[in-house]
Design an enzyme around this catalytic site. Structure first.
Site, short mmCIF file in Angstrom:
data_model
loop_
_atom_site.label_atom_id
_atom_site.label_comp_id
_atom_site.label_asym_id
_atom_site.label_seq_id
_atom_site.Cartn_x
_atom_site.Cartn_y
_atom_site.Cartn_z
NE ARG A 1 -6.34 -4.52 11.07
CZ ARG A 1 -6.72 -4.50 9.81
NH1 ARG A 1 -6.94 -3.36 9.18
NH2 ARG A 1 -6.92 -5.63 9.15
CB ILE B 1 -0.95 -0.01 1.22
CG1 ILE B 1 -1.91 -1.20 1.12
CG2 ILE B 1 -1.72 1.32 1.33
CD1 ILE B 1 -2.73 -1.47 2.37
CD GLU C 1 -9.75 6.31 24.38
OE1 GLU C 1 -9.47 5.32 23.66
OE2 GLU C 1 -9.00 6.77 25.24
CG HIS D 1 -12.17 -1.52 8.37
ND1 HIS D 1 -12.11 -2.78 8.89
CD2 HIS D 1 -11.10 -1.44 7.52
CE1 HIS D 1 -11.07 -3.44 8.40
NE2 HIS D 1 -10.44 -2.65 7.56
CG LEU D 2 -15.81 3.16 4.29
CD1 LEU D 2 -16.30 4.47 3.69
CD2 LEU D 2 -16.76 2.03 3.90
N GLY D 3 -11.38 1.16 3.85
CA GLY D 3 -10.17 1.09 3.01
C GLY D 3 -10.30 0.12 1.84
CB ALA D 4 -10.20 -3.40 1.65
CG ASP E 1 9.19 -0.64 5.04
OD1 ASP E 1 9.69 -1.39 5.91
OD2 ASP E 1 8.20 -0.97 4.36
CG ASP F 1 -10.85 3.03 7.06
OD1 ASP F 1 -12.02 3.45 7.09
OD2 ASP F 1 -10.47 2.18 6.24
#
Ligand code: MLT
Length: 385
Positions: free
Chosen positions: A230, A147, A259, A271-274, A166, A254
Site C-alpha cells: 500500500r 505473500i 508526488e 496497482h497490478l499486483g493481483a 515479522d 504499485d
C-alpha cells in the site's frame, strides 16, 4: 432468497458459487451481503439487513471495518488467494529495478527511425544500463504473511540471501518458509544488511510510514525498495529525498501518487499486483465461499473484524455477535436455562473487542430472540433453522 450487491466486477466463477437462491447484481438496494474489490466504502450507509462484506483481495483499507463490527456486519477477506500473483510481480520488480529495464526499454524505443544504425547505436549505448544481478544479494522482507513467505522462498530459489522480519509470524507460515530464510526479531537487522527491501504488511495506523527518513537512514547506500502492499506504508517526501540523494537507488511502487510520479528512479506500476486472471478467480471464489458459509451456516472463516468460528449443526443454530466483555455468555446461556431449553453444542471465540457465540438448540421462541437481542453488549442475533 438472498441479495448480493457487487461494487466491482467480480469474476463469474466466484458469483456462480452462490446458486439459485441468490440474486447477484450491481444495483441491489438492500443487500444481505456485498462483494467488493477496491471500491471505497467509507462513506456508505449500511442497511439493517446487511450481514457481511466479502473483500475479494487482502487489503481492507477501503472498508470501514470497525464501523462494520459495531453494526454486526462481518467483513471477510481472501488472504493468500492472490499471493502468487503479487509474488511474481515482486520478482519482476526486483529485476526491473536492478537491471534498469524501464529506462533501457524507453531508450531502445527512442532509437526508432535510425535505420541500419540501430544495431551499432544499441551496442554503443547499452553500457549506461548496466545493473547488478540479484543472485548473491540480500533481500530484506518486512512481513512474512501469505505473500512474504512466497517472495522469500522464490528469492532463495533465485540465489538470493533472504532476511525476514515479522513480529506476528504464524506457525503455519514459519513451517512453509525455506530454512535458508533468516528470520530476525528486530527490523533494524533487515535494514542494516539488505540490498533490496520489500514490504508486505497491511496498511493501518501502526504501519503508516514504516519506510520513512529515519528507517531509510538505517539502510545500506544504494538500497532498492519495493512496495507492492500500500502506498501509505512509505513516506513520499522521505523516499523522494532519498532517491534524489542516491541513498535509495530505485523505488518500485504499485501505488503511485502524483508526488512520486516523474521522480527519477521511481518505477511506478498501476496497482497490478493481483491483476491476473488466476488471482481474480481465486479471490472471487474464496470471498463467495466465505460469504455463503456465513449466510447459510453462520460459520466465519477469514474475517478481519470477528473471530473465526465454525459449528455444524443439525438442529437450530443461534448466532450471536457481541462485545468481548464479561458476563455476556452467561446471560446468553441463562436465557435458555430459564426456558428449560438444553444447549446441545456451543462455540465461542473472540477477536479483540468483538466475539461470536453460536449455540445449537432444539427450540427457540420469538420472545427469547427478543430477550437475547436486548441483552447488554449483544450486537446482533441470527437464527438459522
Ligand atoms: C490486495 O489487497 O489484495 C491487493 O492489493 C490487490 C487488490 O487490491 O485487489
Amino acid at each position: 432468497m438472498y441479495d448480493i450487491l457487487t461494487l466491482n466486477k467480480i469474476a463469474a466463477c466466484g458469483t456462480d458459487r452462490f446458486g439459485a437462491d441468490y440474486t447477484i447484481s450491481d444495483s441491489v438496494s438492500d443487500p444481505d451481503a456485498i462483494m467488493v474489490r477496491s471500491a471505497k466504502m467509507h462513506d456508505m450507509e449500511f442497511g439493517k439487513k446487511l450481514l457481511a462484506i466479502g473483500r475479494a483481495g487482502a487489503g481492507v483499507n477501503n472498508i470501514p471495518v470497525d464501523k462494520c463490527a459495531a453494526e454486526g456486519i462481518v467483513v471477510f477477506n481472501t488472504p493468500g488467494a492472490n499471493a502468487n500473483a503479487v509474488k511474481e510481480l515482486v520478482i519482476t520488480g526486483l529485476l526491473l529495478s536492478s537491471r534498469r529495464i524501464p529506462d533501457a526499454m524507453e531508450w531502445a524505443q527512442s532509437l526508432k527511425g535510425n535505420g541500419d544504425e540501430v544495431g551499432p547505436m544499441v551496442e554503443k549505448g547499452k553500457s549506461r544500463f548496466v545493473g547488478p544481478e540479484i543472485a548473491g544479494k540480500t533481500l530484506g522482507i518486512i512481513g512474512l504473511g501469505a505473500i512474504g513467505v512466497l517472495v522469500a522462498n522464490a528469492a532463495v530459489a533465485l540465489g538470493m540471501k533472504v532476511v525476514g522480519y515479522d513480529p506476528f509470524l504464524s506457525v503455519n507460515t514459519a513451517l512453509r518458509l525455506n530454512p535458508a530464510v533468516k528470520s530476525v526479531a528486530d527490523v533494524k537487522d533487515v535494514y542494516a544488511v539488505s540490498d533490496y527491501i520489500t514490504i508486505h504488511v497491511p496498511y493501518n495506523k501502526d504501519t503508516k510510514g514504516t519506510i520513512n527518513a529515519e528507517t531509510i537512514a538505517l539502510m545500506k547506500d544504494g538500497v532498492r525498495i519495493l512496495n507492492l502492499a500500500r502506498g501509505e506504508l512509505v513516506d513520499s517526501p522521505a523516499i523522494i529525498a532519498a532517491l534524489e540523494e542516491g541513498k535509495v537507488a530505485a523505488y518500485v511502487c504499485d501505488f503511485p501518487s502524483d508526488e512520486i510520479l516523474g521522480v527519477k528512479n521511481v518505477i511506478a506500476l498501476p496497482h497490478l499486483g493481483a491483476s491476473t486472471p488466476e488471482a481474480e478467480d481465486n479471490c472471487a471464489v474464496m470471498a463467495a465461499d466465505e460469504l455463503k458459509d456465513y449466510i447459510e451456516n453462520g460459520n466465519i472463516t477469514n474475517s478481519v473484524n470477528y473471530p473465526n468460528a465454525t459449528m455444524n449443526v443439525t438442529d437450530i443454530k443461534v448466532c450471536v455477535l457481541h462485545k468481548n466483555v464479561p458476563d455476556v455468555i452467561s446471560k446468553i446461556t441463562s436465557t435458555f436455562g430459564v426456558a428449560h431449553i438444553n444447549i446441545e453444542n456451543m462455540v465461542n471465540a473472540s477477536k479483540k473487542e468483538y466475539a461470536y457465540t453460536c449455540l445449537e438448540v432444539a427450540s427457540i421462541t420469538d420472545e427469547m430472540v427478543s430477550v437475547l437481542e436486548g441483552l447488554d453488549n449483544v450486537i446482533r442475533v441470527r437464527i438459522i433453522r
